[in-house]
Scaffold this motif. Structure first.
Motif, PDB file in Angstrom:
ATOM      1  N   HIS A  39      56.111  36.504  54.503  1.00  0.00           N
ATOM      2  CA  HIS A  39      56.851  35.549  53.667  1.00  0.00           C
ATOM      3  C   HIS A  39      58.151  36.221  53.245  1.00  0.00           C
ATOM      4  CE1 HIS A  39      57.631  32.129  51.328  1.00  0.00           C
ATOM      5  NE2 HIS A  39      56.392  31.700  51.261  1.00  0.00           N
ATOM      6  N   LYS A  41      60.195  35.182  51.063  1.00  0.00           N
ATOM      7  CA  LYS A  41      60.599  34.858  49.691  1.00  0.00           C
ATOM      8  C   LYS A  41      60.841  36.118  48.862  1.00  0.00           C
ATOM      9  CE  LYS A  41      57.437  33.045  46.870  1.00  0.00           C
ATOM     10  NZ  LYS A  41      57.351  34.004  45.763  1.00  0.00           N
ATOM     11  N   THR A  42      60.248  37.241  49.267  1.00  0.00           N
ATOM     12  CA  THR A  42      60.429  38.474  48.493  1.00  0.00           C
ATOM     13  C   THR A  42      61.809  39.081  48.733  1.00  0.00           C
ATOM     14  OG1 THR A  42      58.068  38.893  48.728  1.00  0.00           O
ATOM     15  CG2 THR A  42      59.434  40.748  47.996  1.00  0.00           C
ATOM     16  N   GLN A  63      59.659  29.510  51.865  1.00  0.00           N
ATOM     17  CA  GLN A  63      59.135  28.553  50.895  1.00  0.00           C
ATOM     18  C   GLN A  63      60.007  27.293  50.870  1.00  0.00           C
ATOM     19  OE1 GLN A  63      56.265  29.413  50.028  1.00  0.00           O
ATOM     20  NE2 GLN A  63      55.801  29.261  47.862  1.00  0.00           N
ATOM     21  N   SER A  82      55.833  27.056  53.912  1.00  0.00           N
ATOM     22  CA  SER A  82      54.531  26.930  53.241  1.00  0.00           C
ATOM     23  C   SER A  82      54.700  26.159  51.938  1.00  0.00           C
ATOM     24  CB  SER A  82      53.937  28.319  52.984  1.00  0.00           C
ATOM     25  OG  SER A  82      54.815  29.096  52.196  1.00  0.00           O
ATOM     26  N   ARG A 139      47.352  24.824  42.097  1.00  0.00           N
ATOM     27  CA  ARG A 139      48.730  24.449  42.419  1.00  0.00           C
ATOM     28  C   ARG A 139      48.634  23.404  43.525  1.00  0.00           C
ATOM     29  NH1 ARG A 139      52.992  29.233  43.854  1.00  0.00           N
ATOM     30  NH2 ARG A 139      52.135  28.912  45.933  1.00  0.00           N
ATOM     31  N   MET A 167      45.928  25.942  55.760  1.00  0.00           N
ATOM     32  CA  MET A 167      46.698  26.905  54.967  1.00  0.00           C
ATOM     33  C   MET A 167      46.071  27.028  53.578  1.00  0.00           C
ATOM     34  SD  MET A 167      48.986  27.287  52.395  1.00  0.00           S
ATOM     35  CE  MET A 167      50.642  27.330  51.868  1.00  0.00           C
ATOM     36  N   TYR A 169      46.352  29.511  49.669  1.00  0.00           N
ATOM     37  CA  TYR A 169      46.984  30.588  48.876  1.00  0.00           C
ATOM     38  C   TYR A 169      46.437  30.565  47.447  1.00  0.00           C
ATOM     39  CZ  TYR A 169      50.309  33.279  46.202  1.00  0.00           C
ATOM     40  OH  TYR A 169      50.868  34.200  45.361  1.00  0.00           O
ATOM     41  N   GLY A 200      48.911  36.411  50.260  1.00  0.00           N
ATOM     42  CA  GLY A 200      48.813  37.128  48.996  1.00  0.00           C
ATOM     43  C   GLY A 200      48.672  38.623  49.206  1.00  0.00           C
ATOM     44  N   THR A 201      49.651  39.395  48.689  1.00  0.00           N
ATOM     45  CA  THR A 201      49.628  40.850  48.853  1.00  0.00           C
ATOM     46  C   THR A 201      48.481  41.529  48.115  1.00  0.00           C
ATOM     47  OG1 THR A 201      52.012  40.977  49.283  1.00  0.00           O
ATOM     48  CG2 THR A 201      50.967  42.977  48.438  1.00  0.00           C
ATOM     49  N   PRO A 202      48.152  41.143  46.865  1.00  0.00           N
ATOM     50  CA  PRO A 202      47.167  41.950  46.131  1.00  0.00           C
ATOM     51  C   PRO A 202      45.857  42.172  46.892  1.00  0.00           C
ATOM     52  CG  PRO A 202      48.252  40.440  44.635  1.00  0.00           C
ATOM     53  CD  PRO A 202      48.719  40.082  46.028  1.00  0.00           C
ATOM     54  N   ARG A 217      50.174  35.527  55.552  1.00  0.00           N
ATOM     55  CA  ARG A 217      51.511  35.358  54.952  1.00  0.00           C
ATOM     56  C   ARG A 217      51.587  36.264  53.734  1.00  0.00           C
ATOM     57  NH1 ARG A 217      49.192  30.781  54.020  1.00  0.00           N
ATOM     58  NH2 ARG A 217      49.664  31.056  51.844  1.00  0.00           N
ATOM     59  N   VAL A 218      52.240  37.386  53.879  1.00  0.00           N
ATOM     60  CA  VAL A 218      52.409  38.279  52.732  1.00  0.00           C
ATOM     61  C   VAL A 218      53.891  38.523  52.512  1.00  0.00           C
ATOM     62  CG1 VAL A 218      50.238  39.530  52.450  1.00  0.00           C
ATOM     63  CG2 VAL A 218      51.736  40.109  54.358  1.00  0.00           C
ATOM     64  N   GLY A 219      54.293  38.594  51.262  1.00  0.00           N
ATOM     65  CA  GLY A 219      55.698  38.773  50.927  1.00  0.00           C
ATOM     66  C   GLY A 219      55.942  40.074  50.186  1.00  0.00           C
ATOM     67  N   THR A 220      55.276  40.234  49.045  1.00  0.00           N
ATOM     68  CA  THR A 220      55.574  41.344  48.133  1.00  0.00           C
ATOM     69  C   THR A 220      55.339  42.717  48.766  1.00  0.00           C
ATOM     70  OG1 THR A 220      54.924  39.860  46.353  1.00  0.00           O
ATOM     71  CG2 THR A 220      55.128  42.166  45.784  1.00  0.00           C
ATOM     72  N   CYS A 323      59.661  39.370  43.365  1.00  0.00           N
ATOM     73  CA  CYS A 323      60.276  38.222  44.074  1.00  0.00           C
ATOM     74  C   CYS A 323      61.325  37.481  43.230  1.00  0.00           C
ATOM     75  CB  CYS A 323      59.210  37.260  44.584  1.00  0.00           C
ATOM     76  SG  CYS A 323      57.940  38.042  45.585  1.00  0.00           S
TER      77      CYS A 323
HETATM   78  C1  LIG Z   1      52.374  29.858  49.550  1.00  0.00           C
HETATM   79  C2  LIG Z   1      52.555  31.330  49.451  1.00  0.00           C
HETATM   80  N1  LIG Z   1      52.201  32.099  50.479  1.00  0.00           N
HETATM   81  C3  LIG Z   1      52.370  33.434  50.453  1.00  0.00           C
HETATM   82  C4  LIG Z   1      52.906  34.063  49.350  1.00  0.00           C
HETATM   83  C5  LIG Z   1      53.100  35.557  49.366  1.00  0.00           C
HETATM   84  O1  LIG Z   1      52.383  36.190  48.363  1.00  0.00           O
HETATM   85  P1  LIG Z   1      52.632  37.723  48.050  1.00  0.00           P
HETATM   86  O2  LIG Z   1      54.033  37.843  47.619  1.00  0.00           O
HETATM   87  O3  LIG Z   1      51.632  38.078  47.007  1.00  0.00           O
HETATM   88  O4  LIG Z   1      52.382  38.456  49.324  1.00  0.00           O
HETATM   89  C6  LIG Z   1      53.277  33.303  48.246  1.00  0.00           C
HETATM   90  C7  LIG Z   1      53.840  33.935  47.040  1.00  0.00           C
HETATM   91  O5  LIG Z   1      54.234  33.358  46.076  1.00  0.00           O
HETATM   92  C8  LIG Z   1      53.107  31.894  48.290  1.00  0.00           C
HETATM   93  O6  LIG Z   1      53.440  31.108  47.258  1.00  0.00           O
END
Ligand SMILES: Cc1ncc(COP(=O)(O)O)c(C=O)c1O
Length: 353
Positions: A39, A41-42, A63, A82, A139, A167, A169, A200-202, A217-220, A323
């Motif tokens: 992802h 978004k980070t 996003q 997503s 959500r 999908m 999350y 989700g990264t955690p 899908r990981v961003g952070t 992010c």
């Molecule tokens: C829909 C979706 N997918 C993936 C992610 C990525 O999550 P993370 O940043 O914890 O890896 C997010 C983060 O907000 C998200 O909203």
């Protein structure tokens, strides 16, 4: 350029740590037999998305359409959005993207499905659809198996779209329970999902234990932050992103004022019991960024004793949640081995549409 001469506040990203974080996640996915679809978004930076793909990622996740447009302009040709897209304006922009990149969109309702189908018909190219289900986040995401089946059937029948899968999350234990119930029902109707996208990264390194996810899908994970450290996913040494700030005033012995407030840090609070304030100061573990106005950060330094930072001192702050902080700057600094490399525009920042 000497890093110490660059004006603060400024985000600084250490590329050696980025590279290690990217390789660790790609190695995990390769070992677990999961495709990686980071992802963006980070980071919101095309050069980093290209590096993720060079290292083995299947494509990227965005996003918002605006983020996807920046990435497609930079030559990235396999993108998942997503986020449900609703309305004529979104259909027109998605159609434009679908003419130059392989596009998929996740959604949880019929109106969003019709938007994507309209885009596919305009583009003259089917757009893949992933049906989002909720596993407790509260959500987006349908909340029953019947709704997943209904939307998947509708996607299978509608011109302009192709049912590609599911999908969710964030991935958690409930994701696995839902899929165990859902997948046999889908298969019996000939609706086997080609993609099961989770994120989700955690919990990322435990994905394979929790659910049969096929795309992650990981961003952070690219930068890490105080929250991923608190979750046990990373250590402070794995944090690639820090905001460099300067102490501009010490009005009281227990208080330091830094040149960064709410224009720089987000309001995200740490989960209960994992720390106070809006960031972590590696050089002063006892310092707490307790309050912010737009341009000022109020740092409680009472726990630092005689070692408290002085006026003029530059400090590194690791944000609680990286992010939204990344989204607040036009550019950041890349370092390598701690030395200045270049200024880098955060090209897809601020794309809220
Ligand atoms: C829909 C979706 N997918 C993936 C992610 C990525 O999550 P993370 O940043 O914890 O890896 C997010 C983060 O907000 C998200 O909203």
């Amino acid at each position: 350029m000497e890093l110490s001469l660059v004006e603060t506040p400024t985000p600084v990203v250490e590329l050696d740590i980025v590279e290690a974080n990217l390789r660790r996640m790609q190695d995990y996915c390769d070992r677990a037999g999961i495709a990686l679809r980071p992802h963006i978004k980070t980071h919101k930076i095309p050069a980093l998305a290209h590096r993720q793909i060079e290292l083995g990622a299947r494509g990227i996740t965005c996003q918002k359409l605006g983020e996807a447009e920046v990435m497609a302009d930079a030559g990235i040709d396999d993108i998942l959005i997503s986020y449900p897209l609703v309305g004529v304006g979104k259909a027109l922009r998605l159609a434009g993207l679908a003419q130059r990149a392989t596009m998929r969109v996740s959604l949880d309702n019929r109106v969003a499905l019709e938007t994507v189908a309209e885009a596919g018909r305009i583009a003259g190219r089917e757009i893949g659809v992933l049906v989002e289900f909720d596993s407790g986040n509260g959500r987006t995401g349908v909340t029953s198996i019947d709704e997943v089946l209904e939307l998947a059937r509708a996607a299978r029948e509608m011109a302009g779209v192709r049912f590609d899968g599911l999908m969710n999350y964030p991935v958690n234990a409930r994701t696995g329970e839902i899929l165990r119930d859902l997948l046999p029902k889908m298969e019996s109707e000939g609706l086997k999902p080609g993609i099961i996208s989770g994120g989700g990264t955690p919990n990322a390194f435990r994905t394979h234990e929790m659910a049969p996810i096929t795309e992650l899908r990981v961003g952070t994970y690219i930068y890490n932050d105080r929250m991923t450290v608190a979750a046990g996913h990373a250590s402070w040494d794995d944090c690639a992103y820090a905001v460099h700030v300067t102490v501009i005033s010490r009005p009281r012995p227990d208080l330091a004022i830094i040149d960064a407030g709410s224009k720089v840090f987000s309001s995200d609070a740490m989960p209960p019991g994992t720390g106070d304030g809006h960031g972590y100061f590696p050089a002063y573990a006892g310092a707490k960024l307790v309050k912010m106005s737009e341009e000022h950060g109020m740092v409680d330094v009472s726990a630092c004793g005689g070692e408290a930072p002085k006026v003029g001192e530059r400090l590194r702050v690791i944000p609680n949640h990286v992010c939204p902080v990344s989204n607040l700057f036009d550019r950041l600094i890349f370092t390598k081995g701690g030395a200045f490399q270049t200024f880098m525009p955060i090209a897809a920042r601020g794309r809220s549409q």
